[in-house]
Write a protein that holds these residues in place. Structure first.
Motif, mmCIF file in Angstrom:
data_model
loop_
_atom_site.group_PDB
_atom_site.id
_atom_site.type_symbol
_atom_site.label_atom_id
_atom_site.label_comp_id
_atom_site.label_asym_id
_atom_site.label_seq_id
_atom_site.Cartn_x
_atom_site.Cartn_y
_atom_site.Cartn_z
ATOM 1 N N UNK A 170 0.922 -1.121 -0.050
ATOM 2 C CA UNK A 170 -0.189 -0.096 -0.103
ATOM 3 C C UNK A 170 0.910 1.112 -0.085
ATOM 4 N N UNK A 171 0.802 2.179 -1.010
ATOM 5 C CA UNK A 171 1.447 3.364 -1.060
ATOM 6 C C UNK A 171 0.846 4.557 -1.699
ATOM 7 N N UNK A 172 1.192 5.653 -1.370
ATOM 8 C CA UNK A 172 0.503 6.871 -2.203
ATOM 9 C C UNK A 172 1.401 7.286 -3.319
ATOM 10 N N UNK A 173 2.293 6.425 -3.687
ATOM 11 C CA UNK A 173 3.357 6.249 -4.867
ATOM 12 C C UNK A 173 4.270 7.822 -4.800
ATOM 13 N N UNK A 174 4.094 8.686 -3.926
ATOM 14 C CA UNK A 174 4.966 9.931 -3.899
ATOM 15 C C UNK A 174 6.337 9.320 -3.768
ATOM 16 N N UNK A 175 7.066 9.980 -4.520
ATOM 17 C CA UNK A 175 8.569 9.657 -4.397
ATOM 18 C C UNK A 175 9.058 8.124 -4.956
ATOM 19 N N UNK A 176 7.815 7.452 -5.519
ATOM 20 C CA UNK A 176 8.491 6.012 -5.750
ATOM 21 C C UNK A 176 8.918 5.932 -7.225
ATOM 22 N N UNK A 198 -4.660 7.590 -2.478
ATOM 23 C CA UNK A 198 -4.560 8.899 -2.865
ATOM 24 C C UNK A 198 -4.944 9.116 -4.301
ATOM 25 N N UNK A 199 -4.437 10.484 -4.782
ATOM 26 C CA UNK A 199 -4.758 11.011 -6.050
ATOM 27 C C UNK A 199 -3.512 11.120 -6.941
ATOM 28 N N UNK A 200 -2.408 10.494 -6.844
ATOM 29 C CA UNK A 200 -1.306 10.842 -7.512
ATOM 30 C C UNK A 200 -1.600 10.707 -9.074
ATOM 31 N N UNK A 201 -1.041 11.479 -9.872
ATOM 32 C CA UNK A 201 -1.068 11.409 -11.307
ATOM 33 C C UNK A 201 -0.527 9.852 -11.834
ATOM 34 N N UNK A 202 0.413 9.750 -11.145
ATOM 35 C CA UNK A 202 1.107 8.592 -11.818
ATOM 36 C C UNK A 202 -0.095 7.198 -11.366
ATOM 37 N N UNK A 203 -0.531 7.127 -10.118
ATOM 38 C CA UNK A 203 -1.473 6.139 -9.781
ATOM 39 C C UNK A 203 -2.782 6.109 -10.781
ATOM 40 N N UNK A 204 -3.160 7.312 -11.166
ATOM 41 C CA UNK A 204 -4.327 7.591 -12.331
ATOM 42 C C UNK A 204 -3.872 6.921 -13.630
ATOM 43 N N UNK A 209 -3.479 2.773 -13.093
ATOM 44 C CA UNK A 209 -4.628 2.052 -12.610
ATOM 45 C C UNK A 209 -4.942 0.676 -13.362
ATOM 46 N N UNK A 210 -5.048 -0.211 -12.619
ATOM 47 C CA UNK A 210 -5.551 -1.675 -13.471
ATOM 48 C C UNK A 210 -4.409 -1.837 -14.448
ATOM 49 N N UNK A 211 -3.168 -1.698 -14.304
ATOM 50 C CA UNK A 211 -2.242 -2.087 -15.227
ATOM 51 C C UNK A 211 -1.299 -3.365 -14.844
ATOM 52 N N UNK A 212 -1.149 -4.108 -15.831
ATOM 53 C CA UNK A 212 -0.022 -5.270 -15.525
ATOM 54 C C UNK A 212 1.158 -4.879 -16.108
ATOM 55 N N UNK A 233 -3.086 -1.347 -8.754
ATOM 56 C CA UNK A 233 -4.599 -0.935 -8.559
ATOM 57 C C UNK A 233 -4.838 0.252 -7.808
ATOM 58 N N UNK A 234 -5.926 0.952 -7.939
ATOM 59 C CA UNK A 234 -6.181 2.208 -6.866
ATOM 60 C C UNK A 234 -6.960 1.474 -5.875
ATOM 61 N N UNK A 235 -6.825 2.055 -4.682
ATOM 62 C CA UNK A 235 -7.726 1.809 -3.429
ATOM 63 C C UNK A 235 -9.201 2.298 -3.813
ATOM 64 N N UNK A 236 -9.536 3.103 -4.732
ATOM 65 C CA UNK A 236 -10.704 3.404 -5.017
ATOM 66 C C UNK A 236 -11.145 2.509 -5.952
ATOM 67 N N UNK A 237 -10.696 1.718 -6.794
ATOM 68 C CA UNK A 237 -11.370 0.645 -7.515
ATOM 69 C C UNK A 237 -11.326 -0.626 -6.909
ATOM 70 N N UNK A 238 -11.052 -0.830 -5.703
ATOM 71 C CA UNK A 238 -11.235 -1.960 -4.913
ATOM 72 C C UNK A 238 -12.554 -2.208 -4.126
#
Length: 144
Positions: free
Chosen positions: A90-96, A119-125, A128-131, A139-144
């Motif tokens: 679980x991560x907000x992806x900031x600085x990853x 969260x709402x990181x542009x990277x996450x958007x 999301x749902x990528x392999x 995955x985004x937590x919002x999609x679970x």
């Protein structure tokens, strides 16, 4: 409960709710030393979402420096590769560094990694749902 506590509950219920888990954290400055991987709570194994939440809450109550970064997810993946078949982060992806995460997952291809973004990181958007590769899923937590 904070965002991580809510996410822990959602994710653990999704992945075998009564499963035993190793509660790890990553990226904390503990007593002046940067720890890329550390144990949350006092037990090396906990059961289900309630166990994970209790470990996280116990760590937060005694170690407020949690999540002080930087987030070296590659160190977590490397550590988990000898102990687990599936790793959920679980991560907000900031600085990853996603490229570094991808390379590390390629090296440890026997380990399945699910990176759940909070969260709402542009990277996450974007991810999301990528392999990515054969063993890394975003995955985004919002999609679970």
């Amino acid at each position: 409960p904070n965002t991580f506590q809510i996410a822990i509950g959602k994710v653990a219920k999704l992945f075998l709710p009564e499963q035993k888990y190793t509660p790890w954290g990553f990226g904390a400055n503990i007593q002046g030393k940067l720890r890329p991987v550390f144990q949350c709570g006092t037990s090396t194994a906990v059961t289900g979402s309630k166990g994970l939440q209790a470990a996280y809450t116990a760590f937060l109550s005694t170690r407020p420096e949690l999540a002080s970064g930087p987030k070296n997810l590659s160190a977590v993946i490397q550590a988990a590769a000898t102990k687990a078949k599936v790793l959920v982060i679980l991560s907000d992806l900031q600085g990853v560094d996603i490229a570094k995460v991808q390379k590390t997952c390629h090296v440890y291809s026997h380990l399945r990694v699910v990176l759940v973004g909070l969260g709402t990181s542009p990277l996450l958007k974007r991810l999301d749902h990528s392999t990515i590769g054969k063993n890394l899923v975003f995955l985004s937590i919002a999609s679970i």
